[in-house]
Design a protein around this motif. Structure first.
Motif, mmCIF file in Angstrom:
data_model
loop_
_atom_site.group_PDB
_atom_site.id
_atom_site.type_symbol
_atom_site.label_atom_id
_atom_site.label_comp_id
_atom_site.label_asym_id
_atom_site.label_seq_id
_atom_site.Cartn_x
_atom_site.Cartn_y
_atom_site.Cartn_z
ATOM 1 N N ARG A 26 39.507 35.678 37.379
ATOM 2 C CA ARG A 26 40.153 36.580 38.223
ATOM 3 C C ARG A 26 41.596 36.977 37.653
ATOM 4 N NH1 ARG A 26 37.273 38.352 42.331
ATOM 5 N NH2 ARG A 26 38.911 39.424 43.378
ATOM 6 N N ASP A 27 42.308 36.027 36.962
ATOM 7 C CA ASP A 27 43.343 36.494 36.451
ATOM 8 C C ASP A 27 43.648 36.638 35.081
ATOM 9 O OD1 ASP A 27 43.108 33.773 35.875
ATOM 10 O OD2 ASP A 27 44.904 32.975 36.355
ATOM 11 N N SER A 49 42.060 39.957 40.161
ATOM 12 C CA SER A 49 43.282 39.737 40.990
ATOM 13 C C SER A 49 44.586 39.183 40.325
ATOM 14 C CB SER A 49 42.886 38.948 42.253
ATOM 15 O OG SER A 49 42.680 37.571 41.610
ATOM 16 N N GLN A 84 44.570 48.502 42.982
ATOM 17 C CA GLN A 84 43.984 47.761 41.590
ATOM 18 C C GLN A 84 44.433 48.488 40.305
ATOM 19 O OE1 GLN A 84 42.763 44.883 42.825
ATOM 20 N NE2 GLN A 84 40.826 45.048 41.930
ATOM 21 N N HIS A 88 46.600 46.683 37.429
ATOM 22 C CA HIS A 88 45.722 45.930 36.542
ATOM 23 C C HIS A 88 45.404 46.940 35.122
ATOM 24 C CE1 HIS A 88 45.479 42.616 39.151
ATOM 25 N NE2 HIS A 88 44.927 43.397 40.220
#
Length: 321
Positions: A26-27, A49, A84, A88
């Motif tokens: 997730r990272d 995330s 998001q 990201h």
């Protein structure tokens, strides 16, 4: 598999299987080198995330325009999507062969996964003006990047007969490549060939009636690969990806014809585009990857029925050792 309004631009192939294949942290830092309609990128973003990043490549202005006008975000809640994408997502308007250059530009030394859905998007085949499909009478263009110089018409009218035959044989695997090239050379001496219909008018008499569509598809494939330097670009990208992936990182590639599939398989099995394997002292193959699926993954019957483009798709997944 269902198709929504957003995906009508380009229906993502093997969506769940390919994104699952990335084994997303997730990272982590991920790259989608074939943004297209954004289907794969949307699914990757849903799983990120923290300080995660997704960089998406596409050299086509149409893809960039979809980001600018928000068309590719319609299936997500606005607030969620803004959060998001702002945190990201980075879009890179470039050919994926320059992957290493752009990673250096963004200060990225290693990535956790890369996804490539090769071939031509549904949008390109359905856009009558681009010349990718013999279904429409259109200018012989076939450029993925409309700012690029050489078109399919340039290839047809300016390449030597011998060079045309080589392209048809190497990139289209056409058995009567020399006859096709000779017919084109004779016809263009009288009048330049500038449209898809004009090209078919010259070549279709040399195609077997029962296989005419398949043989025309091979001819158009060969021209498209030459115009866009697809095999060279794919080779450069795969070599760059091999160097950029950190241990445990995943390389996920969807192919549509034997030439690109062979290149991907060679890289994943040996780390070498030519497939020449090096061995250690004990005779074991030295490779930077561990194959996740020993057999290719193909779309199920439902997906093949709903999305004809998926029928020739093969998914390969490998993990960096």
């Amino acid at each position: 598999m269902t198709t929504n309004l957003v995906d009508s631009y380009h229906v993502p192939v093997l969506l769940t299987e390919s994104v699952d294949g990335l084994n997303i942290r997730r990272d982590g830092i991920y790259v989608d080198v074939t943004f297209g309609g954004g289907g794969h990128s949307r699914e990757i973003l849903r799983r990120l995330s923290g300080e995660a990043r997704l960089l998406a490549f596409d050299q086509d202005a149409d893809a960039e325009q979809r980001i600018a006008n928000g068309q590719w975000t319609e299936s997500m809640n606005d607030a969620e999507w803004k959060r998001q994408t702002q945190k990201h997502f980075t879009f890179v308007r470039s050919n994926f062969r320059f992957l290493s250059n752009w990673m250096r530009y963004y200060g990225i030394e290693a990535i956790d996964g890369l996804l490539a859905d090769l071939g031509v998007s549904s949008h390109h085949f359905d856009d009558e003006s681009r010349g990718f499909s013999f279904r429409f009478d259109a200018p012989l263009d076939m450029r993925m990047n409309k700012r690029a110089g050489m078109t399919a018409a340039d290839v047809i009218n300016n390449y030597t007969e011998e060079r045309l035959a080589d392209i048809f044989y190497l990139y289209g695997e056409i058995r009567n490549a020399r006859k096709l090239a000779a017919a084109i050379a004779k016809a263009r001496a009288e009048k330049p060939i500038g449209t898809t219909a004009g090209l078919l008018g010259v070549t279709e008499k040399l195609m077997q009636p029962q296989r005419a569509k398949k043989e025309a598809a091979k001819l158009f494939q060969a021209l498209r690969i030459e115009v866009n330097h697809e095999m060279d670009a794919l080779r450069d990208m795969l070599i760059s990806a091999t160097g950029l992936l950190r241990p445990g990182g995943r390389l996920v590639v969807i192919t549509y014809h034997s030439l690109e599939d062979r290149l991907v398989k060679n890289i994943m099995k040996t780390g070498n585009p030519g497939g020449k394997a090096e061995q250690d002292f004990f005779g074991r193959t030295i490779t930077p990857f561990r194959l996740i699926n020993s057999k290719v993954i193909v779309p199920n019957e439902d997906e093949q029925r709903e999305n004809p483009r998926s029928r020739s798709a093969k998914l390969r997944i490998a993990e960096k050792i």
